[in-house]
Scaffold this motif. Structure first.
Motif, PDB file in Angstrom:
ATOM      1  N   GLN A 287     -84.341  36.971   0.758  1.00 36.59           N
ATOM      2  CA  GLN A 287     -82.938  37.883   0.872  1.00 36.59           C
ATOM      3  C   GLN A 287     -82.216  37.254   2.106  1.00 36.59           C
ATOM      4  OE1 GLN A 287     -81.825  41.072   0.209  1.00 36.59           O
ATOM      5  NE2 GLN A 287     -83.212  40.391  -0.668  1.00 36.59           N
ATOM      6  N   GLY A 288     -83.180  36.230   2.673  1.00 37.58           N
ATOM      7  CA  GLY A 288     -82.360  34.727   3.477  1.00 37.58           C
ATOM      8  C   GLY A 288     -81.817  33.785   3.132  1.00 37.58           C
ATOM      9  N   ASP A 289     -81.887  33.844   1.458  1.00 36.22           N
ATOM     10  CA  ASP A 289     -81.283  32.853   0.705  1.00 36.22           C
ATOM     11  C   ASP A 289     -79.955  33.025   0.529  1.00 36.22           C
ATOM     12  OD1 ASP A 289     -81.303  30.370  -1.382  1.00 36.22           O
ATOM     13  OD2 ASP A 289     -81.144  32.004  -2.899  1.00 36.22           O
ATOM     14  N   LEU A 290     -79.855  34.677  -0.285  1.00 36.50           N
ATOM     15  CA  LEU A 290     -79.215  35.009  -0.282  1.00 36.50           C
ATOM     16  C   LEU A 290     -77.540  35.841   0.260  1.00 36.50           C
ATOM     17  CD1 LEU A 290     -77.239  37.247  -2.812  1.00 36.50           C
ATOM     18  CD2 LEU A 290     -78.636  38.866  -1.848  1.00 36.50           C
ATOM     19  N   HIS A 291     -78.154  35.507   1.363  1.00 36.98           N
ATOM     20  CA  HIS A 291     -76.925  35.018   2.580  1.00 36.98           C
ATOM     21  C   HIS A 291     -76.548  34.617   3.263  1.00 36.98           C
ATOM     22  CE1 HIS A 291     -79.210  40.515   3.064  1.00 36.98           C
ATOM     23  NE2 HIS A 291     -77.653  40.036   2.473  1.00 36.98           N
ATOM     24  N   ALA A 292     -77.624  33.136   2.773  1.00 37.76           N
ATOM     25  CA  ALA A 292     -76.857  32.118   3.667  1.00 37.76           C
ATOM     26  C   ALA A 292     -76.169  31.485   2.804  1.00 37.76           C
ATOM     27  CB  ALA A 292     -78.365  30.713   3.398  1.00 37.76           C
ATOM     28  N   ARG A 293     -75.602  32.527   1.062  1.00 39.63           N
ATOM     29  CA  ARG A 293     -74.568  31.682   0.122  1.00 39.63           C
ATOM     30  C   ARG A 293     -73.100  32.180   0.738  1.00 39.63           C
ATOM     31  NH1 ARG A 293     -77.175  33.190  -5.119  1.00 39.63           N
ATOM     32  NH2 ARG A 293     -75.649  31.114  -5.740  1.00 39.63           N
TER      33      ARG A 293
ATOM     34  N   ALA B  85     -72.196  39.213  -6.411  1.00 42.38           N
ATOM     35  CA  ALA B  85     -72.570  39.674  -8.455  1.00 42.38           C
ATOM     36  C   ALA B  85     -74.151  39.946  -7.438  1.00 42.38           C
ATOM     37  CB  ALA B  85     -72.269  37.997  -8.216  1.00 42.38           C
ATOM     38  N   ALA B  86     -74.358  40.140  -7.098  1.00 46.55           N
ATOM     39  CA  ALA B  86     -76.198  40.773  -6.751  1.00 46.55           C
ATOM     40  C   ALA B  86     -76.172  41.947  -6.471  1.00 46.55           C
ATOM     41  CB  ALA B  86     -77.211  39.501  -4.863  1.00 46.55           C
ATOM     42  N   LEU B  87     -74.592  42.087  -5.869  1.00 46.39           N
ATOM     43  CA  LEU B  87     -74.797  44.246  -5.712  1.00 46.39           C
ATOM     44  C   LEU B  87     -74.127  44.959  -6.317  1.00 46.39           C
ATOM     45  CD1 LEU B  87     -72.800  43.892  -1.463  1.00 46.39           C
ATOM     46  CD2 LEU B  87     -75.072  44.282  -2.266  1.00 46.39           C
ATOM     47  N   THR B  88     -73.345  43.878  -7.042  1.00 44.36           N
ATOM     48  CA  THR B  88     -72.525  44.476  -8.726  1.00 44.36           C
ATOM     49  C   THR B  88     -74.105  44.971  -9.450  1.00 44.36           C
ATOM     50  OG1 THR B  88     -71.119  42.641  -8.587  1.00 44.36           O
ATOM     51  CG2 THR B  88     -71.642  44.229 -10.593  1.00 44.36           C
TER      52      THR B  88
ATOM     53  N   PRO C 118     -78.764  44.309   2.247  1.00 45.41           N
ATOM     54  CA  PRO C 118     -79.745  43.795   1.549  1.00 45.41           C
ATOM     55  C   PRO C 118     -79.644  44.097   0.456  1.00 45.41           C
ATOM     56  CG  PRO C 118     -80.557  45.851   2.519  1.00 45.41           C
ATOM     57  CD  PRO C 118     -78.921  45.425   2.961  1.00 45.41           C
ATOM     58  N   VAL C 119     -80.260  43.607  -0.987  1.00 45.25           N
ATOM     59  CA  VAL C 119     -80.143  43.732  -2.123  1.00 45.25           C
ATOM     60  C   VAL C 119     -82.398  43.754  -2.177  1.00 45.25           C
ATOM     61  CG1 VAL C 119     -79.480  42.906  -4.300  1.00 45.25           C
ATOM     62  CG2 VAL C 119     -78.064  42.570  -2.424  1.00 45.25           C
TER      63      VAL C 119
ATOM     64  N   ALA D   4     -67.844  41.441   1.880  1.00 51.89           N
ATOM     65  CA  ALA D   4     -66.985  41.195   2.718  1.00 51.89           C
ATOM     66  C   ALA D   4     -67.438  42.232   3.937  1.00 51.89           C
ATOM     67  CB  ALA D   4     -65.277  41.231   2.137  1.00 51.89           C
ATOM     68  N   ARG D   5     -67.279  42.997   4.229  1.00 49.80           N
ATOM     69  CA  ARG D   5     -67.276  44.159   4.960  1.00 49.80           C
ATOM     70  C   ARG D   5     -68.599  44.475   5.917  1.00 49.80           C
ATOM     71  NH1 ARG D   5     -66.206  48.116   2.036  1.00 49.80           N
ATOM     72  NH2 ARG D   5     -68.657  48.922   1.752  1.00 49.80           N
ATOM     73  N   GLU D   6     -70.089  44.313   4.472  1.00 49.75           N
ATOM     74  CA  GLU D   6     -71.406  43.853   5.420  1.00 49.75           C
ATOM     75  C   GLU D   6     -71.863  42.990   4.583  1.00 49.75           C
ATOM     76  OE1 GLU D   6     -72.865  47.977   4.203  1.00 49.75           O
ATOM     77  OE2 GLU D   6     -71.168  48.720   4.249  1.00 49.75           O
ATOM     78  N   PRO D   7     -71.393  41.423   5.796  1.00 47.28           N
ATOM     79  CA  PRO D   7     -72.407  39.997   4.594  1.00 47.28           C
ATOM     80  C   PRO D   7     -73.936  39.931   5.427  1.00 47.28           C
ATOM     81  CG  PRO D   7     -71.220  39.952   6.705  1.00 47.28           C
ATOM     82  CD  PRO D   7     -71.090  41.366   6.672  1.00 47.28           C
ATOM     83  N   GLY D   8     -74.425  41.090   5.927  1.00 50.61           N
ATOM     84  CA  GLY D   8     -75.690  41.146   5.689  1.00 50.61           C
ATOM     85  C   GLY D   8     -76.515  42.186   4.634  1.00 50.61           C
TER      86      GLY D   8
END
Length: 221
Positions: free
Chosen positions: A130-136, A143-146, A177-178, A171-175
């Protein structure tokens, strides 16, 4: 009008000197461990203008042992391994759950260099993924949320609707989790460095993990 693939293939040149410079490579001067050399080669590829040097081929095999390969992005490389990410339910995720071994292949044609990495793969802790994803970027999160990676898609319109909703949420909720997003780490057991040579006397240096450190050996091209 059809294309003659055979003729087209024969017309292509490998390592055209206008766009490729084949640097010398002295394997005797190579470091004792492969990560240091990989980092050096990667930085050299970036400096040489190689497009997308962080893309790599990822080879896995399914439950029956049948191979598969695709291009993914390198997320990092350190003593813990070479890292990439995907949904755990994707084809590659299912492959790795059934057969947790893989191979990576990097190709940097501006230098005539390849790097091949093989070894077991493990999933990093969820917090790391999750940390890696949200650093991008926002796009990476969208794409991950799709989601639904590798599932059969009904139509392009269906993808468009899901993607637009995912972009809005990212864009609305950048944190956000996926949970299925997983960071994988390949712990190298073998790493090969290939330096092309104009006279076809290519230099191939292979590192193999030993009980203490690494062994190094040259391979015939």
């Amino acid at each position: 009008m059809g294309t003659d693939l055979h003729q087209l293939l024969r017309s292509l040149r490998v390592w055209d000197p206008e766009v490729t410079e084949l640097p010398p490579f002295d394997p005797e001067a190579a470091p004792l461990a492969p990560l240091e050399l990989f980092t050096e080669w990667f930085a050299t590829a970036v400096a040489a203008g190689q497009l997308e040097p962080h893309t790599m081929s990822l080879a896995t095999s399914d439950e029956s042992g049948l191979p598969d390969v695709r291009i993914v992005m390198l997320h990092g490389a350190d003593e813990g391994g070479w890292s990439f990410a995907s949904h755990s339910g994707s084809r590659k995720g299912r492959h790795l759950a059934a057969r947790p071994h893989a191979a990576l292949g990097f190709y940097w044609p501006v230098l005539g260099r390849q790097v091949r990495v093989r070894g077991p793969v493990s999933a990093a802790p969820s917090a790391d993924g999750q940390g890696d994803l949200h650093a991008r970027s926002t796009g990476a999160l969208a794409a991950a949320l799709t989601g639904r990676q590798s599932e059969v898609l009904g139509s392009v319109e269906e993808l468009t609707r899901a993607s637009e909703a995912a972009w809005e949420r990212a864009a609305r909720e950048p944190g956000t989790p996926v949970p299925s997003w997983t960071l994988y780490r390949l712990r190298a057991e073998e790493v090969e460095f290939f330096q092309g040579d104009e006279a076809r006397r290519h230099v191939r240096l292979r590192y193999r993990r030993a009980e203490e450190g690494w062994t190094r050996e040259l391979l015939w091209p």
